[in-house]
Design a protein around this motif. Sequence first.
Motif, PDB file in Angstrom:
ATOM      1  N   GLY A 161      59.582  35.285  27.803  1.00 26.82           N
ATOM      2  CA  GLY A 161      59.215  33.995  28.369  1.00 26.82           C
ATOM      3  C   GLY A 161      60.199  32.900  28.009  1.00 26.82           C
ATOM      4  O   GLY A 161      60.564  32.073  28.853  1.00 26.82           O
ATOM      5  N   LEU A 162      60.672  32.886  26.759  1.00 27.51           N
ATOM      6  CA  LEU A 162      61.626  31.867  26.341  1.00 27.51           C
ATOM      7  C   LEU A 162      62.964  32.043  27.053  1.00 27.51           C
ATOM      8  O   LEU A 162      63.611  31.056  27.428  1.00 27.51           O
ATOM      9  CB  LEU A 162      61.824  31.935  24.826  1.00 27.51           C
ATOM     10  CG  LEU A 162      60.625  31.511  23.972  1.00 27.51           C
ATOM     11  CD1 LEU A 162      60.941  31.694  22.504  1.00 27.51           C
ATOM     12  CD2 LEU A 162      60.227  30.068  24.258  1.00 27.51           C
ATOM     13  N   TRP A 164      63.546  33.419  30.053  1.00 30.22           N
ATOM     14  CA  TRP A 164      63.426  33.009  31.450  1.00 30.22           C
ATOM     15  C   TRP A 164      63.277  31.497  31.574  1.00 30.22           C
ATOM     16  O   TRP A 164      63.817  30.884  32.498  1.00 30.22           O
ATOM     17  CB  TRP A 164      62.235  33.716  32.089  1.00 30.22           C
ATOM     18  CG  TRP A 164      62.571  35.085  32.577  1.00 30.22           C
ATOM     19  CD1 TRP A 164      62.251  36.272  32.008  1.00 30.22           C
ATOM     20  CD2 TRP A 164      63.323  35.402  33.760  1.00 30.22           C
ATOM     21  NE1 TRP A 164      62.744  37.310  32.745  1.00 30.22           N
ATOM     22  CE2 TRP A 164      63.404  36.819  33.833  1.00 30.22           C
ATOM     23  CE3 TRP A 164      63.926  34.641  34.752  1.00 30.22           C
ATOM     24  CZ2 TRP A 164      64.076  37.468  34.855  1.00 30.22           C
ATOM     25  CZ3 TRP A 164      64.605  35.296  35.781  1.00 30.22           C
ATOM     26  CH2 TRP A 164      64.670  36.685  35.834  1.00 30.22           C
ATOM     27  N   SER A 165      62.562  30.882  30.647  1.00 31.80           N
ATOM     28  CA  SER A 165      62.425  29.431  30.676  1.00 31.80           C
ATOM     29  C   SER A 165      63.767  28.746  30.426  1.00 31.80           C
ATOM     30  O   SER A 165      64.105  27.752  31.081  1.00 31.80           O
ATOM     31  CB  SER A 165      61.401  28.993  29.625  1.00 31.80           C
ATOM     32  OG  SER A 165      61.306  27.586  29.572  1.00 31.80           O
ATOM     33  N   GLY A 169      64.974  26.769  33.610  1.00 30.13           N
ATOM     34  CA  GLY A 169      64.799  25.344  33.371  1.00 30.13           C
ATOM     35  C   GLY A 169      66.032  24.622  32.900  1.00 30.13           C
ATOM     36  O   GLY A 169      66.027  23.384  32.818  1.00 30.13           O
ATOM     37  N   PRO A 267      65.629  27.288  22.676  1.00 28.55           N
ATOM     38  CA  PRO A 267      64.363  28.005  22.489  1.00 28.55           C
ATOM     39  C   PRO A 267      64.206  28.631  21.111  1.00 28.55           C
ATOM     40  O   PRO A 267      63.081  28.931  20.698  1.00 28.55           O
ATOM     41  CB  PRO A 267      64.404  29.087  23.577  1.00 28.55           C
ATOM     42  CG  PRO A 267      65.267  28.511  24.642  1.00 28.55           C
ATOM     43  CD  PRO A 267      66.311  27.740  23.909  1.00 28.55           C
TER      44      PRO A 267
END
Length: 399
Positions: A161-162, A164-165, A169, A267
């Motif tokens: 998740g981190l 991809w974020s 983003g 992240p």
Amino acid sequence: MHCLRDEGDLIPRPRGSLPKVCAALLATIAAGVFLLMSPGRLINLLALATLIVTLGPLLHGLCLLAEEVLHHLNTRYQGRSLVSHVLPACGLGVKSLVAAAMAALLLYLTRHSYLHKAQSWELIVVVPVVYTLFISLGVLGPSEVEVSSICEERKMNVAHGLAWSFYLGYLQLVLPSLGKSIDSFRASHHNSFWGQSSQKLLILIPLNTNISHKLEDEDNYIQFYDSLPNSELDRAGVQGRVYKHSVYRVQDENGKAHDCAVEYATPLLTLYRMSQDRRAGFGEPERRQQVLLFYRTLQDILEQSQECRNRYRLILLKDENQDDPHFLSKTILKHLEQQNKEEFCVNPAPQQETKNPVQMGDWHNPDPISTEPTLMISLERPQPLRGPVEDTDIHYRAT
């Protein structure tokens, strides 16, 4: 390739199919042994074992189904179909039901080969019940390796998740325009020591997630120089959100300066703070594993991204050289040197193409005729060009 060679021994690879191969080998050996000892009962034993093994998970699935239907049907499944969603989620899928049905059918067809019929039926009842009890109490269940494998295959880790974020983003928004920002910076800073091929953003990923907000606090060979031109984008209701990169001047042991855009992967701050908060249930070993998975996932994402290709370099910082006060600057310079070598191999220097034309005539004031042999000499087959070169030389002598 955006990592050093020795990083391959540190980054965890995706788990393979060796457990399946070992299980198939054990099953083959066991079947061969039973085939030699009692060939007439092999099918009956396989059917009995399959039925016992499949009935255990099915019985446990029924216990899970009772919980889901009574307490979570609306909140977790939002009214979705019981057959297509709830039953498979509880382990009552088509594959398990078909395997149990086929095993029961084979067991019925081979019932004449039973030696102890009463004992076989007792096993069929007792073993699934014991299995259900043990797995409900936590005695049986997936191991840490199995849980880790499932999370990696289904992209359920915190690191996924981190990563991809961080990509969607941030990196996907700023990396496509990085080259223009660097060109603009070099045009406005004539005293910059920016290399000709250093058109990439260096992203630092320390294993211990020890991130300083200022790089000069970690290494006095690194000094903040300036910032690249800001990029402004409208994002999530924020008009003109500013994205910026810092330029640092890194000195080597001989005092030679090198400018580059470098920053930590932000992240990792989240991973560090999670490991410091008890509520997250995230210790130091788990944090280290997530950092490695973050590195591998981010590398896989960026390598498949067309807009980010050749605009970044991931640098994994290990722990063993942290005592060196200039470890960070040496690592950055090592990657810059490797990057320059890679660029040199891909884009060879063009000086050899213009070596011969410079010796002909006055190259300070070339006329239109003198520019033509330059293009011809740059071809790979020089034999047909001898005639035109000699004619050009005669032309110069006549003038």
